[in-house]
Design an enzyme around this catalytic site. Structure first.
Site, PDB file in Angstrom:
ATOM      1  N   GLY A   1       0.790  -1.234   0.000  1.00 21.06           N
ATOM      2  CA  GLY A   1       0.000   0.000   0.000  1.00 21.06           C
ATOM      3  C   GLY A   1       0.816   1.274   0.000  1.00 21.06           C
ATOM      4  O   GLY A   1       0.316   2.332   0.391  1.00 21.06           O
ATOM      5  N   SER A   2       2.073   1.204  -0.464  1.00 23.75           N
ATOM      6  CA  SER A   2       2.849   2.451  -0.479  1.00 23.75           C
ATOM      7  C   SER A   2       2.241   3.453  -1.456  1.00 23.75           C
ATOM      8  O   SER A   2       2.326   4.666  -1.252  1.00 23.75           O
ATOM      9  CB  SER A   2       4.322   2.183  -0.803  1.00 23.75           C
ATOM     10  OG  SER A   2       4.466   1.714  -2.122  1.00 23.75           O
ATOM     11  N   ASN A   3       1.580   2.968  -2.503  1.00 22.67           N
ATOM     12  CA  ASN A   3       0.911   3.895  -3.426  1.00 22.67           C
ATOM     13  C   ASN A   3      -0.360   4.481  -2.811  1.00 22.67           C
ATOM     14  O   ASN A   3      -0.687   5.646  -3.055  1.00 22.67           O
ATOM     15  CB  ASN A   3       0.608   3.202  -4.755  1.00 22.67           C
ATOM     16  CG  ASN A   3       1.844   3.118  -5.626  1.00 22.67           C
ATOM     17  OD1 ASN A   3       2.303   4.110  -6.164  1.00 22.67           O
ATOM     18  ND2 ASN A   3       2.418   1.925  -5.732  1.00 22.67           N
TER      19      ASN A   3
ATOM     20  N   MET B   1      -3.703  -7.020  -7.479  1.00 25.44           N
ATOM     21  CA  MET B   1      -3.074  -8.140  -8.182  1.00 25.44           C
ATOM     22  C   MET B   1      -4.089  -9.135  -8.747  1.00 25.44           C
ATOM     23  O   MET B   1      -3.856 -10.336  -8.713  1.00 25.44           O
ATOM     24  CB  MET B   1      -2.098  -8.866  -7.247  1.00 25.44           C
ATOM     25  CG  MET B   1      -0.961  -7.998  -6.784  1.00 25.44           C
ATOM     26  SD  MET B   1      -0.056  -7.325  -8.201  1.00 25.44           S
ATOM     27  CE  MET B   1       1.217  -6.404  -7.379  1.00 25.44           C
ATOM     28  N   ARG B   2      -5.223  -8.639  -9.212  1.00 25.84           N
ATOM     29  CA  ARG B   2      -6.231  -9.508  -9.834  1.00 25.84           C
ATOM     30  C   ARG B   2      -6.628  -8.909 -11.172  1.00 25.84           C
ATOM     31  O   ARG B   2      -6.685  -7.680 -11.305  1.00 25.84           O
ATOM     32  CB  ARG B   2      -7.504  -9.583  -8.981  1.00 25.84           C
ATOM     33  CG  ARG B   2      -7.324 -10.003  -7.575  1.00 25.84           C
ATOM     34  CD  ARG B   2      -6.991 -11.449  -7.392  1.00 25.84           C
ATOM     35  NE  ARG B   2      -7.943 -12.354  -8.012  1.00 25.84           N
ATOM     36  CZ  ARG B   2      -7.710 -13.652  -8.213  1.00 25.84           C
ATOM     37  NH1 ARG B   2      -6.551 -14.181  -7.864  1.00 25.84           N
ATOM     38  NH2 ARG B   2      -8.613 -14.430  -8.768  1.00 25.84           N
TER      39      ARG B   2
ATOM     40  N   HIS C   1       1.535   0.431 -13.092  1.00 25.33           N
ATOM     41  CA  HIS C   1       2.290  -0.772 -13.449  1.00 25.33           C
ATOM     42  C   HIS C   1       3.786  -0.432 -13.453  1.00 25.33           C
ATOM     43  O   HIS C   1       4.182   0.613 -13.977  1.00 25.33           O
ATOM     44  CB  HIS C   1       1.854  -1.246 -14.845  1.00 25.33           C
ATOM     45  CG  HIS C   1       2.510  -2.519 -15.255  1.00 25.33           C
ATOM     46  ND1 HIS C   1       2.179  -3.743 -14.700  1.00 25.33           N
ATOM     47  CD2 HIS C   1       3.497  -2.767 -16.153  1.00 25.33           C
ATOM     48  CE1 HIS C   1       2.938  -4.687 -15.242  1.00 25.33           C
ATOM     49  NE2 HIS C   1       3.746  -4.117 -16.122  1.00 25.33           N
TER      50      HIS C   1
ATOM     51  N   ASN D   1      -4.778   2.327 -13.406  1.00 25.33           N
ATOM     52  CA  ASN D   1      -3.897   1.291 -12.872  1.00 25.33           C
ATOM     53  C   ASN D   1      -2.460   1.779 -12.925  1.00 25.33           C
ATOM     54  O   ASN D   1      -2.098   2.536 -13.832  1.00 25.33           O
ATOM     55  CB  ASN D   1      -4.023   0.012 -13.719  1.00 25.33           C
ATOM     56  CG  ASN D   1      -3.138  -1.112 -13.196  1.00 25.33           C
ATOM     57  OD1 ASN D   1      -3.116  -1.400 -11.998  1.00 25.33           O
ATOM     58  ND2 ASN D   1      -2.390  -1.750 -14.093  1.00 25.33           N
TER      59      ASN D   1
END
Ligand code: GRF
Length: 229
Positions: free
Chosen positions: A42-44, A120-121, A139, A137
């Site tokens: 959860g750093s983002n 991650m889904r 990436h 998203n």
């Protein structure tokens, strides 16, 4: 020819390449209502929360959805007093069934913009159709290179000299969709997946809040239509 091996100092970080973002983006007058989906540390999530707290992003986090009971992101949500909902994918019969519950939860918390910050889904059309051009998203590669899992390992195995990160609108195909913001990160001699990821994450934390503002501003300008920015 011998190549010198420069140490990983801030000198290298100063050469990062990231497009400038105009300061006065015309984002909607009221704060953007964000729903964040995350599976990991959860750093983002933290970077978004900090950007909001610092007044750099006019938004509020309505809800965190996480799919892994052990995900550290939940601790961050508690610290920021953000409501959190565990939707464990193992409790659902299909990807669509999970996405239906995600949509329900996002609606319940009056979310307008969805940010997949380390989710991650794979998502389905069920979610995409409900938030058209409103799902972002992040990436850890310069897309369209190195889509999918293990992006950093893929980049190292290929031997690229420049890697980076990308924020893009979500489409059904994994890690595709119009690009909103990118930042380039040099691969340094001796980099491991961990060291490169750490350097990429520093950039992720900068571009993700920017990209949210950029995406919102673009839709204000173009009347809810997302094109490559
Ligand atoms: C990030 O590197 C992101 O690019 C990838 O998953 C990671 C999540 O990191 N999709 P964190 O949980 O936000 O620290």
């Amino acid at each position: 020819m011998t190549m010198s091996t420069p140490p990983a100092t801030s000198k290298h970080l100063s050469s990062l390449i990231c497009p400038q973002v105009e300061q006065n983006l015309s984002i909607p007058p009221s704060p953007l209502k964000l729903g964040i989906m995350a599976s990991g540390s959860g750093s983002n999530f933290e970077a978004i929360a900090q950007a909001i707290a610092a007044g750099e992003l006019q938004a509020q986090i309505q809800v965190l959805i996480y799919n892994n009971p052990a995900a550290k992101v939940i601790e961050r949500a508690h610290r920021w007093q953000v409501p959190a909902q565990l939707l464990d994918h193992r409790d659902f019969q299909s990807r669509e069934a999970l996405d239906e519950r995600i949509v329900q939860t996002l609606r319940q918390f009056e979310v307008e913009w969805v940010v997949m910050a380390g989710w991650m889904r794979r998502v389905t059309q069920v979610l995409i159709d409900d938030f058209p051009d409103r799902i972002l998203n992040i990436h850890p590669s310069l897309l369209p290179s190195f889509r999918g899992m293990r992006a950093i390992e893929q980049a190292l195995e290929y031997g690229v000299r420049i890697s980076g990160c990308t924020v893009h609108f979500v489409r059904l195909e994994v890690d595709s969709g119009p690009i909103i913001q990118q930042s380039a990160v040099p691969v340094l001699p001796g980099d491991t997946p961990e060291t490169l990821h750490a350097r990429i994450q520093q950039q992720e934390h900068k571009i993700l809040p920017q990209a949210i503002a950029l995406a919102a501003a673009t839709q204000v300008r173009s009347g809810l239509k997302s094109e490559p920015i």
